[in-house]
Scaffold this motif. Structure first.
Motif, PDB file in Angstrom:
ATOM      1  N   TYR A 172       0.834  -1.211   0.000  1.00  0.00           N
ATOM      2  CA  TYR A 172       0.000   0.000   0.000  1.00  0.00           C
ATOM      3  C   TYR A 172       0.861   1.250   0.000  1.00  0.00           C
ATOM      4  CZ  TYR A 172      -3.261   3.603   1.510  1.00  0.00           C
ATOM      5  OH  TYR A 172      -3.997   4.764   1.577  1.00  0.00           O
ATOM      6  N   MET A 206      -7.624   2.258   2.624  1.00  0.00           N
ATOM      7  CA  MET A 206      -6.386   1.644   3.099  1.00  0.00           C
ATOM      8  C   MET A 206      -6.629   0.258   3.697  1.00  0.00           C
ATOM      9  SD  MET A 206      -3.782   3.022   6.044  1.00  0.00           S
ATOM     10  CE  MET A 206      -2.636   1.896   6.838  1.00  0.00           C
ATOM     11  N   PHE A 209      -7.814  -2.273   1.034  1.00  0.00           N
ATOM     12  CA  PHE A 209      -6.751  -2.625   0.097  1.00  0.00           C
ATOM     13  C   PHE A 209      -5.738  -3.555   0.763  1.00  0.00           C
ATOM     14  CE2 PHE A 209      -2.582  -2.052  -1.800  1.00  0.00           C
ATOM     15  CZ  PHE A 209      -2.850  -2.207  -3.146  1.00  0.00           C
ATOM     16  N   VAL A 210      -5.323  -3.219   1.978  1.00  0.00           N
ATOM     17  CA  VAL A 210      -4.377  -4.056   2.714  1.00  0.00           C
ATOM     18  C   VAL A 210      -4.970  -5.446   2.935  1.00  0.00           C
ATOM     19  CG1 VAL A 210      -3.209  -4.387   4.935  1.00  0.00           C
ATOM     20  CG2 VAL A 210      -3.172  -2.147   3.821  1.00  0.00           C
TER      21      VAL A 210
END
Length: 245
Positions: A172, A206, A209-210
């Motif tokens: 990320y 975030m 996505f992680v």
């Protein structure tokens, strides 16, 4: 007893990954020549960085399988730190798939998927993503094998889980905050501030996505671990049969 032989160390795997890497770089050169642009030029550097953690983990395992001394233990500790910083560069290649759509207008009059250059790009970035995930997974498996000989399997699995999470966060950071591995040492404060700001942002993606990258890496790790375990079991059975004969 140390395991001096492991499927991820097999020369055939290394050669296959090297050939695949060279093929991808060859396609990059072809596309650049065809379009007379620098498209996908960045993949050369990104693929080099993806090999770094695998090379480091292989060196660590080589030292580990020798007679350990205080000096070698310190050396391995330092190398593990460097390895962790560079590890996200391998899984980062998974995100390069987005570049297959980068050079085409989704709203154009001509459908971009009828352009053969799009399929070259998609095939290239897909292959690059697979190579990156394989390099990352094989590298972690090497470290996992050493951990299993130092601590119990539950602690080892927890450590691997943390490593996969840190790697996902690193992907990320590299994709969206555009920081490099060496920036972790030179600008840790700035990286931390960026992460906190992204986490608190109203439209932040975030965490999701992680979580996606973590899941992809985890599935890849489990699948490859099962395959290598089966390969090891088959080899052991064959050796046992040969001894009986």
């Amino acid at each position: 007893m140390k395991d001096n032989k492991h499927p991820v160390q097999d020369l055939r795997l290394i050669v296959t990954l090297l050939v695949a890497t060279c093929c991808c770089l060859g396609v990059v050169m072809y596309l650049r020549a065809q379009t007379d642009t620098n498209m996908y030029r960045f993949l050369s550097w990104d693929m080099f960085l993806a090999w770094v953690p695998f090379i480091i983990s292989s060196c660590i395992r080589y030292i580990f399988n020798k007679k350990l001394t205080t000096t070698s233990m310190i050396c391995m500790g330092l190398m593990c730190g460097v390895w962790l910083f560079f590890l996200p560069n391998a899984a980062y290649l998974f995100t390069e798939i987005l570049h297959s759509f980068r050079y085409f207008d989704a709203q154009g009059e001509v459908r971009f998927w009828v352009n053969i250059d799009f399929w070259y790009g998609l095939t290239l970035t897909f292959a690059v993503a697979i190579i990156g995930l394989l390099l990352s997974t094989c590298s972690i498996i090497q470290l996992h094998g050493m951990l299993n000989q130092l601590v119990n399997k539950y602690i080892s699995m927890m450590v691997i889980g943390v490593i996969l999470l840190l790697s996902s966060i690193g992907v990320y950071i590299g994709r969206f905050n555009r920081w490099n591995s060496w920036d972790v040492l030179s600008r840790p404060g700035k990286i931390f501030v960026d992460l906190v700001n992204d986490f608190n942002a109203a439209n932040s993606m975030m965490v999701e996505f992680v979580a996606i990258v973590f899941t992809v890496q985890l599935f890849g790790y489990v699948i490859l671990s099962l395959l290598t375990a089966r390969s090891s079991s088959s080899s052991s059975l064959e050796r046992a049969k040969d001894l009986k004969l």
